[in-house]
Motif scaffolding. Sequence first.
Motif, PDB file in Angstrom:
ATOM      1  N   LYS A 176       0.834  -1.212   0.000  1.00  0.00           N
ATOM      2  CA  LYS A 176       0.000   0.000   0.000  1.00  0.00           C
ATOM      3  C   LYS A 176       0.867   1.261   0.000  1.00  0.00           C
ATOM      4  CE  LYS A 176      -1.796   0.902   4.018  1.00  0.00           C
ATOM      5  NZ  LYS A 176      -2.676   0.706   5.188  1.00  0.00           N
ATOM      6  N   LEU A 177       1.902   1.269   0.831  1.00  0.00           N
ATOM      7  CA  LEU A 177       2.752   2.456   0.930  1.00  0.00           C
ATOM      8  C   LEU A 177       3.535   2.702  -0.356  1.00  0.00           C
ATOM      9  CD1 LEU A 177       4.128   2.125   4.565  1.00  0.00           C
ATOM     10  CD2 LEU A 177       2.386   3.704   3.717  1.00  0.00           C
ATOM     11  N   VAL A 178       3.930   1.636  -1.027  1.00  0.00           N
ATOM     12  CA  VAL A 178       4.630   1.793  -2.300  1.00  0.00           C
ATOM     13  C   VAL A 178       3.652   2.255  -3.382  1.00  0.00           C
ATOM     14  CG1 VAL A 178       5.877   0.592  -4.127  1.00  0.00           C
ATOM     15  CG2 VAL A 178       6.434   0.124  -1.732  1.00  0.00           C
ATOM     16  N   LEU A 179       2.489   1.613  -3.438  1.00  0.00           N
ATOM     17  CA  LEU A 179       1.552   1.868  -4.528  1.00  0.00           C
ATOM     18  C   LEU A 179       0.879   3.231  -4.439  1.00  0.00           C
ATOM     19  CD1 LEU A 179      -0.147  -1.634  -4.938  1.00  0.00           C
ATOM     20  CD2 LEU A 179       1.392  -0.493  -6.537  1.00  0.00           C
ATOM     21  N   VAL A 180       0.621   3.722  -3.234  1.00  0.00           N
ATOM     22  CA  VAL A 180      -0.116   4.982  -3.124  1.00  0.00           C
ATOM     23  C   VAL A 180       0.687   6.121  -3.762  1.00  0.00           C
ATOM     24  CG1 VAL A 180       0.730   5.566  -0.790  1.00  0.00           C
ATOM     25  CG2 VAL A 180      -1.432   6.493  -1.587  1.00  0.00           C
ATOM     26  N   HIS A 181       1.987   6.139  -3.545  1.00  0.00           N
ATOM     27  CA  HIS A 181       2.798   7.212  -4.123  1.00  0.00           C
ATOM     28  C   HIS A 181       3.126   6.931  -5.589  1.00  0.00           C
ATOM     29  CE1 HIS A 181       2.977   8.984  -0.190  1.00  0.00           C
ATOM     30  NE2 HIS A 181       3.400   7.839   0.310  1.00  0.00           N
ATOM     31  N   THR A 182       3.207   5.655  -5.956  1.00  0.00           N
ATOM     32  CA  THR A 182       3.356   5.314  -7.376  1.00  0.00           C
ATOM     33  C   THR A 182       2.130   5.761  -8.157  1.00  0.00           C
ATOM     34  OG1 THR A 182       4.728   3.389  -6.815  1.00  0.00           O
ATOM     35  CG2 THR A 182       3.746   3.430  -9.006  1.00  0.00           C
ATOM     36  N   ALA A 183       0.946   5.561  -7.571  1.00  0.00           N
ATOM     37  CA  ALA A 183      -0.297   5.987  -8.232  1.00  0.00           C
ATOM     38  C   ALA A 183      -0.331   7.504  -8.411  1.00  0.00           C
ATOM     39  CB  ALA A 183      -1.501   5.521  -7.422  1.00  0.00           C
ATOM     40  N   VAL A 184       0.116   8.238  -7.396  1.00  0.00           N
ATOM     41  CA  VAL A 184       0.159   9.700  -7.509  1.00  0.00           C
ATOM     42  C   VAL A 184       1.150  10.111  -8.599  1.00  0.00           C
ATOM     43  CG1 VAL A 184       0.788  11.844  -6.321  1.00  0.00           C
ATOM     44  CG2 VAL A 184      -0.566  10.105  -5.131  1.00  0.00           C
ATOM     45  N   LEU A 185       2.292   9.453  -8.652  1.00  0.00           N
ATOM     46  CA  LEU A 185       3.280   9.761  -9.684  1.00  0.00           C
ATOM     47  C   LEU A 185       2.699   9.550 -11.084  1.00  0.00           C
ATOM     48  CD1 LEU A 185       6.164  10.371 -10.658  1.00  0.00           C
ATOM     49  CD2 LEU A 185       6.687   7.937 -10.296  1.00  0.00           C
ATOM     50  N   ILE A 186       2.010   8.429 -11.276  1.00  0.00           N
ATOM     51  CA  ILE A 186       1.402   8.148 -12.579  1.00  0.00           C
ATOM     52  C   ILE A 186       0.330   9.180 -12.904  1.00  0.00           C
ATOM     53  CG2 ILE A 186       0.012   6.475 -13.874  1.00  0.00           C
ATOM     54  CD1 ILE A 186       1.443   4.262 -12.291  1.00  0.00           C
ATOM     55  N   SER A 187      -0.484   9.532 -11.914  1.00  0.00           N
ATOM     56  CA  SER A 187      -1.530  10.536 -12.123  1.00  0.00           C
ATOM     57  C   SER A 187      -0.920  11.889 -12.489  1.00  0.00           C
ATOM     58  CB  SER A 187      -2.395  10.666 -10.864  1.00  0.00           C
ATOM     59  OG  SER A 187      -3.415  11.623 -11.051  1.00  0.00           O
ATOM     60  N   PHE A 188       0.148  12.268 -11.777  1.00  0.00           N
ATOM     61  CA  PHE A 188       0.837  13.522 -12.110  1.00  0.00           C
ATOM     62  C   PHE A 188       1.306  13.496 -13.569  1.00  0.00           C
ATOM     63  CE2 PHE A 188       2.480  15.121  -7.706  1.00  0.00           C
ATOM     64  CZ  PHE A 188       1.186  15.429  -7.358  1.00  0.00           C
ATOM     65  N   TYR A 189       1.900  12.388 -13.970  1.00  0.00           N
ATOM     66  CA  TYR A 189       2.472  12.276 -15.312  1.00  0.00           C
ATOM     67  C   TYR A 189       1.387  12.285 -16.389  1.00  0.00           C
ATOM     68  CZ  TYR A 189       5.075  10.443 -19.291  1.00  0.00           C
ATOM     69  OH  TYR A 189       5.635  10.266 -20.529  1.00  0.00           O
ATOM     70  N   ARG A 190       0.279  11.569 -16.133  1.00  0.00           N
ATOM     71  CA  ARG A 190      -0.755  11.423 -17.155  1.00  0.00           C
ATOM     72  C   ARG A 190      -1.721  12.601 -17.215  1.00  0.00           C
ATOM     73  NH1 ARG A 190      -4.089   6.214 -16.985  1.00  0.00           N
ATOM     74  NH2 ARG A 190      -4.465   6.843 -19.148  1.00  0.00           N
ATOM     75  N   PHE A 191      -2.080  13.137 -16.041  1.00  0.00           N
ATOM     76  CA  PHE A 191      -3.171  14.114 -16.006  1.00  0.00           C
ATOM     77  C   PHE A 191      -2.791  15.458 -15.374  1.00  0.00           C
ATOM     78  CE2 PHE A 191      -5.016   9.808 -15.058  1.00  0.00           C
ATOM     79  CZ  PHE A 191      -5.567   9.567 -16.301  1.00  0.00           C
ATOM     80  N   GLY A 192      -1.582  15.580 -14.836  1.00  0.00           N
ATOM     81  CA  GLY A 192      -1.274  16.689 -13.929  1.00  0.00           C
ATOM     82  C   GLY A 192      -1.123  18.052 -14.549  1.00  0.00           C
ATOM     83  N   GLU A 193      -0.692  18.155 -15.803  1.00  0.00           N
ATOM     84  CA  GLU A 193      -0.361  19.463 -16.387  1.00  0.00           C
ATOM     85  C   GLU A 193       0.502  20.237 -15.399  1.00  0.00           C
ATOM     86  OE1 GLU A 193      -3.906  21.455 -17.578  1.00  0.00           O
ATOM     87  OE2 GLU A 193      -4.528  19.893 -18.983  1.00  0.00           O
ATOM     88  N   LEU A 194       1.651  19.657 -15.051  1.00  0.00           N
ATOM     89  CA  LEU A 194       2.495  20.158 -13.982  1.00  0.00           C
ATOM     90  C   LEU A 194       3.206  21.448 -14.373  1.00  0.00           C
ATOM     91  CD1 LEU A 194       4.111  16.764 -12.975  1.00  0.00           C
ATOM     92  CD2 LEU A 194       2.141  17.873 -11.916  1.00  0.00           C
ATOM     93  N   PRO A 195       3.406  22.336 -13.400  1.00  0.00           N
ATOM     94  CA  PRO A 195       4.180  23.551 -13.687  1.00  0.00           C
ATOM     95  C   PRO A 195       5.605  23.228 -14.102  1.00  0.00           C
ATOM     96  CG  PRO A 195       2.998  23.735 -11.597  1.00  0.00           C
ATOM     97  CD  PRO A 195       2.882  22.312 -12.033  1.00  0.00           C
ATOM     98  N   SER A 196       6.125  22.101 -13.595  1.00  0.00           N
ATOM     99  CA  SER A 196       7.492  21.694 -13.891  1.00  0.00           C
ATOM    100  C   SER A 196       7.597  20.185 -13.743  1.00  0.00           C
ATOM    101  CB  SER A 196       8.480  22.379 -12.936  1.00  0.00           C
ATOM    102  OG  SER A 196       9.740  21.751 -12.986  1.00  0.00           O
ATOM    103  N   ASP A 197       8.495  19.572 -14.535  1.00  0.00           N
ATOM    104  CA  ASP A 197       8.706  18.130 -14.402  1.00  0.00           C
ATOM    105  C   ASP A 197       9.301  17.755 -13.051  1.00  0.00           C
ATOM    106  OD1 ASP A 197       7.702  17.677 -16.899  1.00  0.00           O
ATOM    107  OD2 ASP A 197       9.647  17.488 -17.904  1.00  0.00           O
ATOM    108  N   ALA A 198       9.833  18.730 -12.337  1.00  0.00           N
ATOM    109  CA  ALA A 198      10.400  18.469 -11.011  1.00  0.00           C
ATOM    110  C   ALA A 198       9.347  17.931 -10.044  1.00  0.00           C
ATOM    111  CB  ALA A 198      11.033  19.747 -10.454  1.00  0.00           C
ATOM    112  N   TRP A 199       8.075  18.235 -10.314  1.00  0.00           N
ATOM    113  CA  TRP A 199       7.005  17.717  -9.453  1.00  0.00           C
ATOM    114  C   TRP A 199       6.958  16.196  -9.472  1.00  0.00           C
ATOM    115  CZ3 TRP A 199       3.846  19.886  -5.911  1.00  0.00           C
ATOM    116  CH2 TRP A 199       3.795  21.283  -5.848  1.00  0.00           C
TER     117      TRP A 199
END
Length: 242
Positions: A117-140
């Motif tokens: 759970k601890l590994v996957l929860v942050h992996t899921a956030v990383l994937i969401s950031f990459y796919r849907f985030g429209e991040l101000p910077s890739d550093a996120w």
Amino acid sequence: MGSTGTVLRELRGAQKSAKGVSLYSRYVNRPAGRVLAAGAYRAGLTPNQVTLVSALFTYAALAAVALVEPSWTLALLVYAALAIGFAFDSADGQLARLTGRGGPDGEWLDHVVDCGKLVLVHTAVLISFYRFGELPSDAWLLLPLGFQLAAVVTFCAGLLREHLGKAAAAGAPAGSTTAPVSRVRAVGLLPADYGVFCLVFLLLGAPGAFRAGYAVLAVVHTLFLAAFLTKWFRELRALRPG
């Protein structure tokens, strides 16, 4: 098989110590887990089956975070599934103590599910950031990796502290006292509680707010990690023989 009320009373008498537990776990998650444990007992489920139910809710929620575009509907569903999964995570241990059917296999399974759970929860956030985030910077994209590191090290170091402490205490002379439960500590531990962390997913419908909340929690968890590591190292050092 007793009534639900009788089972709930027996479960209250089989609670673990409240020492080192945040107010959320003490007054929200454990009571919710107690109700679920009573239902599981009435349904004839084993503690290991309850652990797997917890994993089903949790992992399904994390898969949704990674695969579904953020929205307010997703936010509510993900939070509900994570909160229910966390309550079932409390219920399995309570059911094991009630029925006497706990064992090394159940403890191992519970820890494996928690670690995943601890590994996957942050992996899921990383994937969401990459796919849907429209991040101000890739550093996120580095943020979930850092948060994951802090969470996993805290989890593993805490387990080692517990087991090494038990091993050292087994050879120690009797008569040691246990510190009383501290309400101030219970309040202070709130930011590090997994149940409180899950609340940030209610912000999934507002990506900027979610990123900000997630970043704040990452900083807080990193500070807690530093404090925990210092505390646990000193405690284990004090247990050195002679």
